[in-house]
Enzyme design. Structure first.
Site, mmCIF file in Angstrom:
data_model
loop_
_atom_site.group_PDB
_atom_site.id
_atom_site.type_symbol
_atom_site.label_atom_id
_atom_site.label_comp_id
_atom_site.label_asym_id
_atom_site.label_seq_id
_atom_site.Cartn_x
_atom_site.Cartn_y
_atom_site.Cartn_z
ATOM 1 N N ASP A 97 107.774 -30.230 15.110
ATOM 2 C CA ASP A 97 109.003 -29.524 15.249
ATOM 3 C C ASP A 97 109.944 -29.427 16.538
ATOM 4 O O ASP A 97 110.673 -28.474 16.573
ATOM 5 C CB ASP A 97 108.994 -28.395 14.489
ATOM 6 C CG ASP A 97 107.803 -27.469 15.238
ATOM 7 O OD1 ASP A 97 107.710 -27.540 16.581
ATOM 8 O OD2 ASP A 97 107.181 -26.397 14.754
ATOM 9 N N GLU A 119 102.045 -33.318 10.587
ATOM 10 C CA GLU A 119 102.151 -31.835 10.338
ATOM 11 C C GLU A 119 103.523 -31.525 9.768
ATOM 12 O O GLU A 119 104.314 -30.815 10.066
ATOM 13 C CB GLU A 119 102.035 -31.191 11.878
ATOM 14 C CG GLU A 119 101.963 -29.491 11.488
ATOM 15 C CD GLU A 119 101.690 -28.855 12.644
ATOM 16 O OE1 GLU A 119 100.537 -28.584 13.217
ATOM 17 O OE2 GLU A 119 102.795 -28.345 13.254
ATOM 18 N N GLU A 133 112.984 -24.942 15.730
ATOM 19 C CA GLU A 133 111.952 -25.772 15.253
ATOM 20 C C GLU A 133 112.220 -26.066 13.711
ATOM 21 O O GLU A 133 111.996 -27.250 13.003
ATOM 22 C CB GLU A 133 110.451 -25.246 15.582
ATOM 23 C CG GLU A 133 110.015 -25.196 17.050
ATOM 24 C CD GLU A 133 110.550 -24.217 17.993
ATOM 25 O OE1 GLU A 133 110.169 -24.202 18.852
ATOM 26 O OE2 GLU A 133 111.481 -23.510 17.320
ATOM 27 N N HIS A 209 105.903 -16.190 23.791
ATOM 28 C CA HIS A 209 107.055 -17.086 24.411
ATOM 29 C C HIS A 209 108.103 -17.884 23.730
ATOM 30 O O HIS A 209 108.958 -18.714 24.276
ATOM 31 C CB HIS A 209 106.136 -18.426 25.129
ATOM 32 C CG HIS A 209 105.644 -19.292 24.026
ATOM 33 N ND1 HIS A 209 104.746 -19.223 23.485
ATOM 34 C CD2 HIS A 209 106.390 -20.657 23.575
ATOM 35 C CE1 HIS A 209 104.563 -20.269 22.521
ATOM 36 N NE2 HIS A 209 105.631 -20.857 22.678
ATOM 37 N N ARG A 211 111.650 -18.629 21.791
ATOM 38 C CA ARG A 211 113.060 -18.209 22.234
ATOM 39 C C ARG A 211 113.430 -17.139 21.209
ATOM 40 O O ARG A 211 114.285 -16.395 21.753
ATOM 41 C CB ARG A 211 113.819 -19.524 21.838
ATOM 42 C CG ARG A 211 113.675 -20.448 22.918
ATOM 43 C CD ARG A 211 114.457 -21.882 22.515
ATOM 44 N NE ARG A 211 114.353 -22.826 23.306
ATOM 45 C CZ ARG A 211 114.896 -23.211 24.379
ATOM 46 N NH1 ARG A 211 116.027 -22.480 24.829
ATOM 47 N NH2 ARG A 211 114.559 -24.296 25.313
ATOM 48 N N HIS A 242 103.745 -18.374 29.924
ATOM 49 C CA HIS A 242 104.451 -19.399 29.805
ATOM 50 C C HIS A 242 105.164 -19.590 30.991
ATOM 51 O O HIS A 242 105.715 -18.599 31.590
ATOM 52 C CB HIS A 242 105.329 -19.301 28.573
ATOM 53 C CG HIS A 242 105.975 -20.533 28.172
ATOM 54 N ND1 HIS A 242 106.872 -21.062 28.685
ATOM 55 C CD2 HIS A 242 105.460 -21.613 27.246
ATOM 56 C CE1 HIS A 242 107.330 -22.312 28.091
ATOM 57 N NE2 HIS A 242 106.285 -22.732 27.096
#
Length: 381
Positions: A97, A119, A133, A209, A211, A242
């Site tokens: 993604d 996936e 994603e 981490h 967004r 991260h």
């Protein structure tokens, strides 16, 4: 005649899940395997390539400081023109993604090259969560002609969108990767991890981490984490932070300076998998860790409001903790105090795979190209 298959990936999570597939394709006579990396994540990607001994045939090297989604996508798309002009693969494989995934699939479509989506079929049905994603997955699903779903519920999601042809249930390739990375005699190269008392202390592995968690959600999560360290003397938190400046600043502000909170540099895949295998449980907003931890018998608290991986929640190996401070704290405290609740999650059946996903994907491609008489047997949890 061999089938020329090009795998395209650019981030560390993609690399972890595509590396065993690259190795599977390389060892089979019916395939000519080509590998293209975009280096959307340069340093973290390279560590995975080194561990799995993969030398890319093409490297776009697109990473730049504070890159945006637009720059990532446009540089991938433009860079793939030259690669596809030169390589002319029979099939392009993309994973999951990311912006690399979407751009790689779109570039292949422009060249009328079939796309296989590894996936496939994960959905939250909220186009802005996870962002970007969720829309990347949906758009690649419309482009792809082959869909390799980790679970039967992923296949059902595709059917809901009218995608029923070229769909295979294979299990998740990350389970294949775990079979080669986790070792009982492993010694960490990050020396501070060797000093942890995994037997006598309750070590919690943390990642945060995404967004959509920037800002207030991350503040709530990290406040809950610090409270856990304050209230439970037997607890130590290990947080590989991260590289995002936003995440680095938040971690330092809310978690820095505590003697039992270890803020460390990002770990390579072998370090992370072996740390996960030895920890008490995992608290994460990562997608991959939701799949990896159940395979290692570790409960997972998902630090998100929703997840595109509901199978672990249904199976009982994961719980959706959300991003509110009290809920995150309460669920973690329960795992620390209630042995029955912990055992129920730790001993639940892993719904994500049996370590043969890559073989099923390779078999499915060979079958589609007429080099195998039967379709691969599907993975069933």
């Amino acid at each position: 005649m061999s089938i020329r298959v090009m795998t395209i990936f650019g981030t560390r999570p993609e690399a972890i899940k595509m590396a065993p597939l690259v190795r599977e394709l390389e060892r089979r006579a019916e395939f000519e395997s080509l590998c293209c990396v975009t280096a959307q994540h340069r340093q973290m990607l390279d560590s995975v390539l080194d561990i799995f001994h993969i030398a890319p045939d093409y490297d776009l090297n697109i990473m730049e400081p504070r890159q945006t989604l637009s720059t990532i996508t446009s540089k991938c798309l433009l860079g793939m023109e030259d690669v596809l002009d030169r390589a002319r693969p029979d099939l392009v494989l993309v994973h999951g993604d990311t912006s690399t995934t979407f751009a790689g699939a779109l570039a292949a479509f422009y060249y009328q090259i079939p796309v296989g989506h590894v996936e496939a079929g994960l959905r939250t049905w909220d186009r802005y969560s996870p962002f970007p994603e969720e829309m990347n997955r949906r758009l690649v699903g419309d482009i792809a002609q082959l869909h390799f779903c980790p679970t039967a519920s992923n296949r059902s999601n595709l059917a809901r969108e009218g995608i029923t042809e070229g769909v295979f249930v294979t299990g998740n390739t990350v389970i294949d990767a775990l079979r080669t990375t986790v070792r009982k005699d492993y010694r960490f190269t990050t020396e501070s991890l060797n000093d942890l008392d995994f037997a006598g202390r309750k070590i919690i592995l943390v990642t945060c981490h995404r967004r959509e968690n920037y800002g207030e959600p991350m503040t709530h999560i990290m406040t809950a984490l610090r409270r856990l360290a304050d209230d439970f003397a037997e607890v130590e938190l290990v947080y590989p932070v991260h590289l995002s400046p936003v995440v680095q600043e938040a971690a330092k502000t809310y978690l820095g300076g505590h003697p039992r909170i270890h803020l460390i540099a990002p770990l390579d895949v072998v370090e992370m998998h072996n740390l996960m295998a030895r920890c008490c449980f995992v608290m994460t907003d990562s997608g991959g860790l939701q799949e990896e931890a159940p395979a290692l018998g570790k409960p997972v608290l998902v630090l998100r409001r929703e997840t595109e991986r509901p199978e672990a929640v249904s199976a009982g190996t994961a719980r959706l903790a959300g991003t509110e401070e009290e809920a995150v704290y309460r669920l973690a405290a329960q795992l620390l105090q209630d042995e029955g609740a912990y055992a129920a999650m730790a001993h639940a059946v892993n719904p994500y795979g049996d370590g043969r996903a890559c073989a099923r994907i390779a078999d499915a491609i060979a079958w589609q190209w007429g080099q195998r008489e039967t379709a691969p047997e599907e993975f069933m949890a």
